[in-house]
Design a protein around this motif. Sequence first.
Motif, PDB file in Angstrom:
ATOM      1  N   ARG A   1       0.712  -1.116  -0.016  1.00 39.62           N
ATOM      2  CA  ARG A   1       0.109  -0.116  -0.061  1.00 39.62           C
ATOM      3  C   ARG A   1       0.944   1.339  -0.201  1.00 39.62           C
ATOM      4  O   ARG A   1       2.040   1.225   0.351  1.00 39.62           O
ATOM      5  CB  ARG A   1      -0.811  -0.036   1.119  1.00 39.62           C
ATOM      6  CG  ARG A   1      -0.116   0.214   2.527  1.00 39.62           C
ATOM      7  CD  ARG A   1      -1.013   0.344   3.669  1.00 39.62           C
ATOM      8  NE  ARG A   1      -1.849   1.574   3.611  1.00 39.62           N
ATOM      9  CZ  ARG A   1      -2.726   2.034   4.460  1.00 39.62           C
ATOM     10  NH1 ARG A   1      -3.077   1.347   5.535  1.00 39.62           N
ATOM     11  NH2 ARG A   1      -3.347   3.248   4.347  1.00 39.62           N
ATOM     12  N   TYR A   2       0.465   2.344  -0.492  1.00 36.83           N
ATOM     13  CA  TYR A   2       1.057   3.579  -0.084  1.00 36.83           C
ATOM     14  C   TYR A   2       0.692   4.132   1.273  1.00 36.83           C
ATOM     15  O   TYR A   2      -0.155   3.810   1.692  1.00 36.83           O
ATOM     16  CB  TYR A   2       0.388   4.733  -1.383  1.00 36.83           C
ATOM     17  CG  TYR A   2       0.986   4.593  -2.763  1.00 36.83           C
ATOM     18  CD1 TYR A   2       2.150   5.310  -2.922  1.00 36.83           C
ATOM     19  CD2 TYR A   2       0.175   3.728  -3.494  1.00 36.83           C
ATOM     20  CE1 TYR A   2       2.708   5.154  -4.312  1.00 36.83           C
ATOM     21  CE2 TYR A   2       0.879   3.817  -4.766  1.00 36.83           C
ATOM     22  CZ  TYR A   2       2.042   4.315  -5.201  1.00 36.83           C
ATOM     23  OH  TYR A   2       2.565   4.151  -6.405  1.00 36.83           O
ATOM     24  N   HIS A   3       1.663   5.104   1.498  1.00 41.54           N
ATOM     25  CA  HIS A   3       1.413   5.888   2.738  1.00 41.54           C
ATOM     26  C   HIS A   3      -0.161   6.481   2.699  1.00 41.54           C
ATOM     27  O   HIS A   3      -0.363   7.033   1.743  1.00 41.54           O
ATOM     28  CB  HIS A   3       2.534   6.630   3.172  1.00 41.54           C
ATOM     29  CG  HIS A   3       3.647   5.871   3.425  1.00 41.54           C
ATOM     30  ND1 HIS A   3       4.986   6.583   3.376  1.00 41.54           N
ATOM     31  CD2 HIS A   3       4.055   4.934   3.812  1.00 41.54           C
ATOM     32  CE1 HIS A   3       5.947   5.692   3.745  1.00 41.54           C
ATOM     33  NE2 HIS A   3       5.321   4.860   3.956  1.00 41.54           N
ATOM     34  N   SER A   4      -0.742   6.469   3.894  1.00 39.23           N
ATOM     35  CA  SER A   4      -2.203   6.930   3.739  1.00 39.23           C
ATOM     36  C   SER A   4      -2.297   8.352   3.325  1.00 39.23           C
ATOM     37  O   SER A   4      -3.311   8.772   3.008  1.00 39.23           O
ATOM     38  CB  SER A   4      -2.859   6.433   5.074  1.00 39.23           C
ATOM     39  OG  SER A   4      -2.248   7.339   6.097  1.00 39.23           O
ATOM     40  N   ASP A   5      -1.081   9.172   3.526  1.00 37.35           N
ATOM     41  CA  ASP A   5      -1.423  10.553   3.135  1.00 37.35           C
ATOM     42  C   ASP A   5      -0.943  10.740   1.766  1.00 37.35           C
ATOM     43  O   ASP A   5      -0.688  11.859   1.352  1.00 37.35           O
ATOM     44  CB  ASP A   5      -0.787  11.591   4.029  1.00 37.35           C
ATOM     45  CG  ASP A   5       0.803  11.192   4.670  1.00 37.35           C
ATOM     46  OD1 ASP A   5       1.181   9.975   4.054  1.00 37.35           O
ATOM     47  OD2 ASP A   5       1.268  11.793   5.315  1.00 37.35           O
ATOM     48  N   VAL A   6      -0.569   9.808   1.179  1.00 38.69           N
ATOM     49  CA  VAL A   6       0.163   9.845  -0.358  1.00 38.69           C
ATOM     50  C   VAL A   6      -0.822   9.485  -1.159  1.00 38.69           C
ATOM     51  O   VAL A   6      -1.172  10.221  -2.350  1.00 38.69           O
ATOM     52  CB  VAL A   6       1.586   9.246  -0.338  1.00 38.69           C
ATOM     53  CG1 VAL A   6       2.071   9.107  -1.780  1.00 38.69           C
ATOM     54  CG2 VAL A   6       2.717   9.611   0.595  1.00 38.69           C
ATOM     55  N   SER A   7      -1.369   8.259  -1.178  1.00 39.22           N
ATOM     56  CA  SER A   7      -2.561   7.740  -2.190  1.00 39.22           C
ATOM     57  C   SER A   7      -3.127   6.707  -1.435  1.00 39.22           C
ATOM     58  O   SER A   7      -2.831   6.053  -0.488  1.00 39.22           O
ATOM     59  CB  SER A   7      -1.489   7.126  -3.389  1.00 39.22           C
ATOM     60  OG  SER A   7      -2.562   6.432  -4.291  1.00 39.22           O
TER      61      SER A   7
END
Length: 230
Positions: free
Chosen positions: A35-41
């Motif tokens: 997963r992407y970091h949640s504040d990135v994507s």
Amino acid sequence: MTTSLGSDRALDSPAWHSLHGEHARFAQVHGRAARYHSDVSPFHALADPDDPRSWDDLAALVAPVEPVVLAGFGERPGPGWQVAHSGAGVQLIDVALRAEPDPEAVVLTAEDVPEILDLIGRTQPGPYLRRTIELGTYLGLRHRGDLIAMAGERLRPPGFTEISAVCTDPAHRGRGLATRLIRAVAAGIRSRGETPFLHTGAANTGAIRLYEKLGFELRRTVDFTAYQRA
């Protein structure tokens, strides 16, 4: 169905290949899930959606009530998962785009994020978060100092870069601003020896016609599906 243009399998799972390549610094990985970091994507990815172990690894990677967004798997939840909602989209690839820099386009930075989020909120081109700008180069056009149009780079599987966040303030549409920015972003992508591609909603027929007119060709249909624990 994938056309003959879609021979590169990296485009069948661009988030997975991005997270294990150019975007590894933004990745959280657990076994066969990433997963992407949640504040990135908001995007997640699986090595193989038909392998129950991928879904088990995904469950270990995210919080129990956290939404999971996967693309291109055809709404096939693994054991213990269910579809929350899904949207139909298309993936297009550059076959004849005229890429060229735009002398009026400015490179957007972290300082521009409040303006970017305001424009995104008013135009709704798709998800854009506080740190999305770190994924690649984002270009904007300004009028009297105000940001009125933008486009940039998102997913980066090997050999390709996705053009994303293409949007124009409603008061400034019909002037070809999106076309200028698409060509300018593509020029940067081409300079790295990569091929531009993009996604849009299947119902967004106006955008699809524009992209095809500019030199993109349909590669495949793709779903964007949110999953949750059953």
